[in-house]
Motif scaffolding. Structure first.
Motif, PDB file in Angstrom:
ATOM      1  N   SER A 148       0.858  -1.182   0.000  1.00 57.19           N
ATOM      2  CA  SER A 148       0.000   0.000   0.000  1.00 57.19           C
ATOM      3  C   SER A 148       0.897   1.237   0.000  1.00 57.19           C
ATOM      4  N   TRP A 149       0.299   2.435   0.073  1.00 62.48           N
ATOM      5  CA  TRP A 149       1.127   3.632  -0.167  1.00 62.48           C
ATOM      6  C   TRP A 149       2.192   3.827   0.896  1.00 62.48           C
ATOM      7  N   LYS A 150       1.924   3.433   2.139  1.00 62.16           N
ATOM      8  CA  LYS A 150       2.967   3.492   3.175  1.00 62.16           C
ATOM      9  C   LYS A 150       3.812   2.233   3.042  1.00 62.16           C
ATOM     10  N   ASP A 151       4.712   2.244   2.052  1.00 62.24           N
ATOM     11  CA  ASP A 151       5.362   1.001   1.660  1.00 62.24           C
ATOM     12  C   ASP A 151       6.694   0.724   2.344  1.00 62.24           C
ATOM     13  N   SER A 152       7.001   1.417   3.428  1.00 65.23           N
ATOM     14  CA  SER A 152       8.181   1.039   4.203  1.00 65.23           C
ATOM     15  C   SER A 152       7.865  -0.211   5.029  1.00 65.23           C
ATOM     16  N   HIS A 153       8.893  -0.954   5.358  1.00 66.05           N
ATOM     17  CA  HIS A 153       8.682  -2.282   5.947  1.00 66.05           C
ATOM     18  C   HIS A 153       8.018  -2.241   7.318  1.00 66.05           C
ATOM     19  N   ASP A 154       8.147  -1.091   8.037  1.00 63.61           N
ATOM     20  CA  ASP A 154       7.662  -1.019   9.417  1.00 63.61           C
ATOM     21  C   ASP A 154       6.405  -0.169   9.563  1.00 63.61           C
ATOM     22  N   SER A 155       5.685   0.041   8.464  1.00 67.00           N
ATOM     23  CA  SER A 155       4.544   0.962   8.518  1.00 67.00           C
ATOM     24  C   SER A 155       3.271   0.326   9.063  1.00 67.00           C
ATOM     25  N   MET A 156       3.208  -1.003   9.095  1.00 69.78           N
ATOM     26  CA  MET A 156       1.983  -1.693   9.506  1.00 69.78           C
ATOM     27  C   MET A 156       2.193  -2.335  10.877  1.00 69.78           C
ATOM     28  N   SER A 157       1.740  -1.660  11.918  1.00 66.00           N
ATOM     29  CA  SER A 157       2.007  -2.148  13.278  1.00 66.00           C
ATOM     30  C   SER A 157       0.737  -2.196  14.111  1.00 66.00           C
ATOM     31  N   HIS A 158       0.764  -3.090  15.091  1.00 62.67           N
ATOM     32  CA  HIS A 158      -0.310  -3.187  16.072  1.00 62.67           C
ATOM     33  C   HIS A 158      -0.117  -2.127  17.162  1.00 62.67           C
ATOM     34  N   GLN A 159      -1.092  -2.057  18.044  1.00 62.91           N
ATOM     35  CA  GLN A 159      -1.073  -1.059  19.115  1.00 62.91           C
ATOM     36  C   GLN A 159       0.140  -1.229  20.025  1.00 62.91           C
ATOM     37  N   ASP A 160       0.611  -2.478  20.201  1.00 63.47           N
ATOM     38  CA  ASP A 160       1.768  -2.719  21.065  1.00 63.47           C
ATOM     39  C   ASP A 160       3.091  -2.574  20.318  1.00 63.47           C
ATOM     40  N   GLY A 161       3.044  -2.171  19.056  1.00 64.03           N
ATOM     41  CA  GLY A 161       4.255  -1.944  18.269  1.00 64.03           C
ATOM     42  C   GLY A 161       4.687  -3.119  17.425  1.00 64.03           C
ATOM     43  N   ARG A 162       4.063  -4.294  17.625  1.00 65.81           N
ATOM     44  CA  ARG A 162       4.422  -5.454  16.797  1.00 65.81           C
ATOM     45  C   ARG A 162       4.058  -5.198  15.340  1.00 65.81           C
ATOM     46  N   LEU A 163       4.950  -5.626  14.445  1.00 69.63           N
ATOM     47  CA  LEU A 163       4.625  -5.523  13.028  1.00 69.63           C
ATOM     48  C   LEU A 163       3.591  -6.588  12.670  1.00 69.63           C
ATOM     49  N   ALA A 164       2.634  -6.197  11.853  1.00 72.77           N
ATOM     50  CA  ALA A 164       1.556  -7.101  11.465  1.00 72.77           C
ATOM     51  C   ALA A 164       2.062  -8.118  10.448  1.00 72.77           C
TER      52      ALA A 164
END
Length: 593
Positions: free
Chosen positions: A363-379
């Motif tokens: 998706s447009w936020k295409d950096s590797h760490d852009s998709m995270s849960h509330q606790d900071g874990r990457l999805a």
């Protein structure tokens, strides 16, 4: 950085107008032809000022003083064309004494792939000559005329007289494709000429948009940005073209035809290609051509395909040009078929599963760490990203419009139904009533990413928010966590991964905020929309070059202080230049979204 560009050729120069270190250089076709270009000027000359009246030109004034009086004056004019650079030096003797001047040139070849010049890929020692034969047999070279003599050019300069020297640097490459671009005057005349506070930022944006165009056989298509994205990009080009309507019809036509011609045909996991899918980017550098990176024709995007349909739909609405819809029917019907296949698990949502050889996020936020849960874990993928569902909803609405305009009401009703089904799924799976916003995404277990992010503004833009819920969402997006004063933070300031100087986890992207503005106007929040327009106009006017940068730091806005810059932001950048045009149209009541 001083960026200069025309078509497929661009220069990245330092403040003195030379390429001397780092990533500076002369570039063409995703290749750095020259890593060093420095004039050896007569001793004592000092740079007085530089200006770029157009993005393809640089004008400089240099002088040498004898006491309080000027002795030698130099006007330097650099002009960039496709595959060529002209560097004209005009010396004037201001004194009563004859002068003998000498001008030398340091030019060092490079011929490394852009990914290597940027440091994104390991590089071997590059050739320092002016001719290179790549691994795949492609030959590229630099020619300089006249040939600089080892001792430099000698310029005798009688009292009160002038002497000039013009260097022509040719970047020869067999990768050139036929195509034409409009003249600057022709391009600008197609758009309104604003007055007052809009006048200078809008003119700069239009100059940049013309400069960023690439010529292709299908028509002009905007490159994403200088210096790292001078290439066709599906998502960027589509959104930029969307923002230029109704005036930039030729750009929209060029983008749609170019992407339709290169639409996915086969299943190729390495390139992320699938039948009907719209591509992400096209690269011409040696690493791409030889398959060392997958970007020669790369499809790692989940949103370009619905955005292709959205652009064509808005084009039809604003121009009434049904002929283009008829012409591109095979492409948009193939794109619709891909939307169905992009539902990987049959739940009605669009997901993506990266192959591992390219981008981790599609998706447009295409950096590797852009998709995270509330606790900071990457999805964990596959991921269903919120705004992508909104784009798909708008895509089906657009398809219904195509079929209705073609007199095929049954097909129109089918896609109206698919749009409404997706609308309901967005509400059921993404709305977070305790946070008063939409989840950033759903992970592989269909657990929502419960963080506040700017993506929800895209759902407003796409019309994928119920009217009765819109005010609540708008209040959340204007909250202290998300609204910086310059625009929306990509990630809320209280989230674990928030970092105001990250790429996608708390920075402010003007185009991202502009889509929020479009959503506000679409839903009738005119006062709030004007607030966003004014913030982004202030941001452009805070910059010395009056350009909206690709992104800025997400720190809170401070009175009488400019935003904190992001050091490697592209400028100019296509969808940010397009943002100025789009905001102008919204604020003047010329568009409703």
């Amino acid at each position: 950085m001083i960026p200069l560009k025309e078509d497929d050729t661009y220069l990245v120069l330092n403040a003195r107008g030379f390429a001397e270190e780092g990533t500076e250089g002369f570039y063409r076709h995703d290749t750095r032809f020259l890593a060093r270009y420095r004039l050896l000027l007569p001793e004592g000359l000092a740079l007085l000022q530089s200006r770029s009246p157009r993005p393809d030109r640089l004008v400089q004034d240099w002088a040498r003083f004898q006491g309080p009086d000027g002795e030698i004056y130099l006007r330097r004019e650099v002009r960039v064309g496709r595959g060529r650079v002209w560097d004209r030096l005009t010396f004037r003797n201001l004194s009563h004494q004859a002068q003998s001047l000498r001008v030398g040139l340091e030019a060092v070849g490079s011929f490394v792939d852009l990914f290597q010049a940027r440091g994104w890929h390991p590089t071997a020692p590059s050739p320092r000559g002016l001719h290179y034969r790549a691994e795949d047999g492609v030959e590229q070279r630099v020619d300089i005329s006249p040939t600089p003599p080892p001792e430099g050019f000698s310029l005798p300069l009688p009292p009160r007289e002038e002497a000039s020297l013009t260097l022509e640097i040719t970047l020869e490459s067999p990768l050139e494709t036929p195509g034409d671009l409009p003249e600057y005057e022709t391009f600008l005349e197609a758009f309104p000429q604003a007055t007052g506070p809009w006048e200078a930022p809008l003119r700069q944006a239009l100059l940049d948009l013309r400069a960023l165009l690439l010529s292709t056989p299908e028509g002009p298509i905007p490159a994403a940005g200088i210096p790292w994205y001078v290439a066709p990009f599906g998502r960027d080009s589509l959104l930029t073209a969307f923002m230029l309507l109704p005036w930039g019809k030729a750009v929209a036509q060029g983008v749609l035809r170019y992407l339709a011609e290169r639409q996915g045909k086969v299943v190729d996991p390495r390139r992320e290609e699938e039948p009907g899918k719209i591509l992400h980017e096209v690269r011409l550098g040696e690493l791409s051509r030889t398959g060392k990176v997958p970007f020669a024709r790369y499809f790692g995007t989940v949103d370009a395909t619905p955005l292709f349909l959205v652009l064509l739909g808005r084009y039809l609405e604003l121009t009434g040009d049904l002929a283009l819809v008829r012409e591109l029917r095979p492409a948009w019907e193939s794109a619709l078929a891909w939307l169905s296949r992009a539902d990987l698990d049959g739940d009605g949502l669009l997901e993506f599963q990266p192959s591992g050889g390219g981008l981790a996020v599609h998706s447009w936020k295409d950096s590797h760490d852009s998709m995270s849960h509330q606790d900071g874990r990457l999805a964990e993928p596959p991921l269903a990203v919120s705004e992508v569902q909104g784009y798909a909803y708008a895509a089906h609405r657009a398809a219904a419009g195509f079929y209705r305009a073609l007199g095929e009401e049954a097909q129109a009703q089918t896609h109206e139904g698919r749009a409404q089904t997706l609308f309901q799924l967005i509400q059921e799976h993404f709305w977070l009533p305790d946070l008063n916003t939409y989840a950033l995404a759903l992970d592989r277990h269909k657990k929502p990413l419960r963080v506040k992010a700017s993506d929800a503004g895209h759902l407003l833009w796409a019309g994928a928010v119920p009217q009765e819920r819109a005010k609540t969402l708008v209040n959340t997006l204007f909250s202290e966590e998300l609204w910086s004063g310059w625009g929306l933070r990509t990630l809320g300031s209280r989230e674990v991964r928030y970092n105001p100087l990250s790429y996608h986890n708390g920075s402010v992207w003007p185009h991202d905020t502009a889509l929020f503005a479009g959503g506000l106007f679409r839903y009738g929040f005119k006062e709030e929309g004007e607030r966003v327009v004014q913030a982004l106009l202030d941001l452009a006017k805070s910059q010395p070059d009056l350009r909206l940068p690709e992104l800025v730091g997400g720190f809170p806005r401070e009175k009488d202080q400019p935003p904190v810059p992001y050091p490697v932001a592209c400028r100019p950048q296509a969808w940010d230049a397009g943002t100025v045009v789009y905001l102008y149209a919204l604020s003047q009541g010329l568009r409703d979204w």
